[in-house]
Design an enzyme around this catalytic site. Structure first.
Site, short mmCIF file in Angstrom:
data_model
loop_
_atom_site.label_atom_id
_atom_site.label_comp_id
_atom_site.label_asym_id
_atom_site.label_seq_id
_atom_site.Cartn_x
_atom_site.Cartn_y
_atom_site.Cartn_z
N ASP A 46 0.85 -1.19 0.00
CA ASP A 46 0.00 0.00 0.00
C ASP A 46 0.89 1.25 0.00
OD1 ASP A 46 -1.72 2.23 1.16
OD2 ASP A 46 -3.19 0.61 1.05
N HIS A 121 -10.26 -4.34 -3.88
CA HIS A 121 -8.95 -4.60 -3.32
C HIS A 121 -9.09 -5.18 -1.91
CE1 HIS A 121 -9.93 -0.36 -2.54
NE2 HIS A 121 -9.17 -0.40 -1.46
N LEU A 122 -8.35 -6.25 -1.70
CA LEU A 122 -8.30 -6.92 -0.41
C LEU A 122 -7.11 -6.37 0.37
CD1 LEU A 122 -9.19 -9.15 1.60
CD2 LEU A 122 -7.73 -10.74 0.29
N HIS A 123 -7.38 -5.86 1.57
CA HIS A 123 -6.31 -5.38 2.45
C HIS A 123 -5.75 -6.54 3.25
CE1 HIS A 123 -6.89 -0.95 2.17
NE2 HIS A 123 -8.12 -1.31 1.82
#
Length: 161
Positions: A46, A121-123
């Site tokens: 990120d 989006h997967l964190h």
């Protein structure tokens, strides 16, 4: 799957129709530290991390958010989780399920009003807590209504992970 040592972003073709910041990353127009790539999925650090380890795993196809997924997208959802788990393992997390249960690591998707990029989006975040109170609110250690888990999203699609 192509899990690799972190590397700089590179130019790719075929993403001109994606106007999001992730489209720019997919085209190679913006810098990113890439940790995974295959034909369907891209994993990267990120740009504004909330913790020492904050990664995003995105489909290369433009899907606006988790609530837009259907039962046909379950294989993709499973792949996003698998890639995130591999990234965590590669970076020293031996037991992702236990780390999630203990609130040390989270996997989650944002819902409105926290969707800042309209591209699914997967964190993957650890260790928790996040660095500031606002980031702890936006990226909680445990999943909830505004930060659903992949398991919750799978149930929205009518299945289990």
């Amino acid at each position: 799957m192509a899990l690799s040592a972190a590397r700089p972003n590179v130019a790719r073709t075929g993403f001109g129709g994606n106007p999001t910041v992730f489209g720019a990353i997919l085209r190679g127009d913006l810098p990113a530290t890439i940790v995974f790539e295959d034909d369907e999925v891209l994993g990267f650090r990120d740009a504004h991390p909330v913790s020492a380890h904050h990664y995003l795993v995105i489909p290369k196809a433009l899907i606006p958010h988790a609530a837009a997924l259907s039962s046909a997208d379950l294989p993709l959802l499973r792949k996003l989780v698998s890639v995130a788990t591999q990234i965590a393992h590669t970076n020293g997390v031996a037991d992702v399920a236990r780390a999630r249960e203990e609130g040390v690591l989270s996997l989650g998707f944002h819902r409105w009003p926290f969707i800042t990029v309209p591209h699914l989006h997967l964190h993957l975040i650890w260790p928790h807590p996040a660095t500031t109170w606002i980031k702890r609110w936006q990226h909680p250690a445990w999943n909830g209504v505004l930060y659903p888990s992949p398991e919750t999203v799978a149930r929205w699609c009518g299945s289990e992970l």
